[in-house]
Design an enzyme around this catalytic site. Structure first.
Site, short mmCIF file in Angstrom:
data_model
loop_
_atom_site.label_atom_id
_atom_site.label_comp_id
_atom_site.label_asym_id
_atom_site.label_seq_id
_atom_site.Cartn_x
_atom_site.Cartn_y
_atom_site.Cartn_z
N GLU A 1 18.52 63.12 25.85
CA GLU A 1 18.67 63.79 24.55
C GLU A 1 19.02 62.76 23.50
O GLU A 1 19.05 61.57 23.78
CB GLU A 1 19.73 64.90 24.63
CG GLU A 1 21.14 64.40 24.94
CD GLU A 1 22.20 65.50 24.79
OE1 GLU A 1 22.11 66.30 23.85
OE2 GLU A 1 23.12 65.52 25.62
N ARG B 1 31.71 77.29 26.64
CA ARG B 1 31.50 75.84 26.74
C ARG B 1 32.79 75.09 26.42
O ARG B 1 33.09 74.07 27.04
CB ARG B 1 30.37 75.43 25.79
CG ARG B 1 29.85 74.04 26.04
CD ARG B 1 28.55 73.79 25.29
NE ARG B 1 28.73 73.89 23.85
CZ ARG B 1 27.72 73.86 22.97
NH1 ARG B 1 26.46 73.74 23.39
NH2 ARG B 1 27.94 73.95 21.68
N LYS C 1 31.41 68.73 25.47
CA LYS C 1 31.44 68.39 24.04
C LYS C 1 32.75 67.68 23.72
O LYS C 1 33.67 68.26 23.14
CB LYS C 1 31.26 69.66 23.21
CG LYS C 1 30.30 69.44 22.05
CD LYS C 1 29.86 70.75 21.44
CE LYS C 1 29.18 70.51 20.11
NZ LYS C 1 27.89 69.79 20.21
C1 PLP Z 1 26.51 70.08 20.22
C2 PLP Z 1 25.47 69.24 20.85
C3 PLP Z 1 24.13 69.68 20.99
C4 PLP Z 1 23.64 70.98 20.41
O1 PLP Z 1 24.22 72.11 20.97
P1 PLP Z 1 24.12 73.52 20.25
O2 PLP Z 1 24.95 74.40 21.10
O3 PLP Z 1 22.70 73.93 20.23
O4 PLP Z 1 24.67 73.34 18.87
C5 PLP Z 1 23.25 68.87 21.66
N1 PLP Z 1 23.61 67.66 22.14
C6 PLP Z 1 24.86 67.20 22.00
C7 PLP Z 1 25.21 65.86 22.56
C8 PLP Z 1 25.82 67.97 21.37
O5 PLP Z 1 27.07 67.50 21.23
#
Ligand code: PLP
Length: 340
Positions: free
Chosen positions: A219, A81, A183
């Protein structure tokens, strides 16, 4: 040397540990990378990260299993990622093989900071990368730093998870062809006002809708969402502006292959919320946090699981995934990465 820390009372925050991992990118290549004690980053005042927020990050955990091994959960997916985040932000790729090696090195160096099994605490690992050389016109940097810091963090829920309340905000999180799926620090910078505003109004988090039509669930600012239907099907929103949570992908697999439930990724309309019986947020920090209520502009949707405890399926998913992580339940191949 053993650390004198009250592991049980740790929260989720930064604590300076002994070592961090640093690799620099210059003249088109990464240096070999090293473990260092220096917790200061010294960069030019006009560094691209400072002017134009050219930075991305990851988040994962190392923890002890019952038989005292130190392990990480699917760190290969974090490495992958981060490659994708870097590519979207015109940053150089830090290869996922090197990412795994760096995680291993920095956790080993800080092994005394990994909390004991019984504490329920863990060592949070934060890899990140940022553009370091001066840039005034809008363009990518050509020098970067990749860094991994670690910090012991407490069990997210001390004494059981209390369901939280979300609100549907008037702010959007991600544009249709924007950066919601990577991210990037910038996604968080723009969420700060919305989260402070939500807290001021008495809500725990924002449940963002798709910004194109504002009819579909996406989300929260930092976690994906799952729902359970009245037929015990686990559903999660499908959208290319959602961050692909590793926890969510793992939970969907667990629902299907360990609990024998249907698990579907599909578009979820905001009007459907009233038909679901459970809702929860998922991410590395808390694994799963139950949601009891969603407030959409004065309209309250109370899930049948209520405000006292997690719903039945949410609890089963939580117990199974954390059981896999702790080594109490046989994991799917490749999910548990041993550090020592
Ligand atoms: C990091 C993140 C998540 C959760 O991802 P994981 O890989 O399960 O830790 C969900 N939503 C957003 C916006 C994120 O930045």
């Amino acid at each position: 040397m053993e650390k004198n820390i009250d592991w049980g009372s740790l929260g989720f925050g930064y604590m300076k540990t002994d070592y961090r991992y640093v690799a620099n990118y210059k003249d088109g290549k990464w240096t070999s990378g090293q473990i260092t004690t220096d917790d200061k980053v010294v960069i030019n005042e006009c560094a691209c990260v400072l002017q134009y927020a050219q930075t991305c990050f990851e988040g994962l955990k190392a923890y002890r299993t019952k038989d005292n091994k130190v392990v990480c959960f699917r760190p290969d997916l974090n490495g992958e990622r981060m490659e994708q985040s870097a590519a979207r932000l015109e940053m150089p790729i830090f290869p996922k093989e090197r990412f795994l090696e760096a995680v291993k090195q920095v956790v080993k160096a800080n092994i005394d900071w990994v909390p004991p099994f019984e504490s329920g605490a863990s060592l949070y690992i934060r890899p990140y990368m940022f553009g370091t050389n001066p840039v005034m016109g809008v363009k990518p940097a050509n020098e970067y730093q990749f860094r991994i810091i670690v910090s012991p963090v407490g069990p997210y829920f001390k004494g059981g998870a209390k369901p939280i309340t979300l609100r549907v905000p008037d702010f959007d999180r991600a544009a249709p062809r924007g950066t919601g799926h990577v991210k990037a620090g910038l996604n968080y910078a723009m969420s700060l006002h919305a989260i402070v505003d939500a807290h001021n109004q008495g809500y725990n988090e924002n449940m963002y809708l798709d910004s194109a039509t504002r009819t579909k669930v996406e989300e929260t600012g930092g976690a994906n969402i799952i729902f359970v239907t009245k037929d015990n099907e686990v559903v999660t929103p499908k959208s290319n502006t959602i961050l692909p949570s590793i926890t969510r992908r793992s939970l969907m697999y667990v629902a299907e292959h360990y609990l024998g439930l249907e698990a579907t990724e599909r578009e979820i309309r905001i009007e459907e919320l009233k038909d679901f019986k459970e809702c929860a947020l998922c991410g590395t920090a808390a694994v799963l946090s139950p949601v009891g209520k969603v407030v959409d502009h004065g309209k309250e949707i109370l899930f049948p699981s209520g405000m006292e405890k997690a719903g039945e399926i949410t609890q089963k998913l939580y117990d199974t995934l954390t059981g896999i992580q702790k080594g109490e339940i046989e994991p799917p191949k490749g999910w548990i990465f041993e550090i020592n």
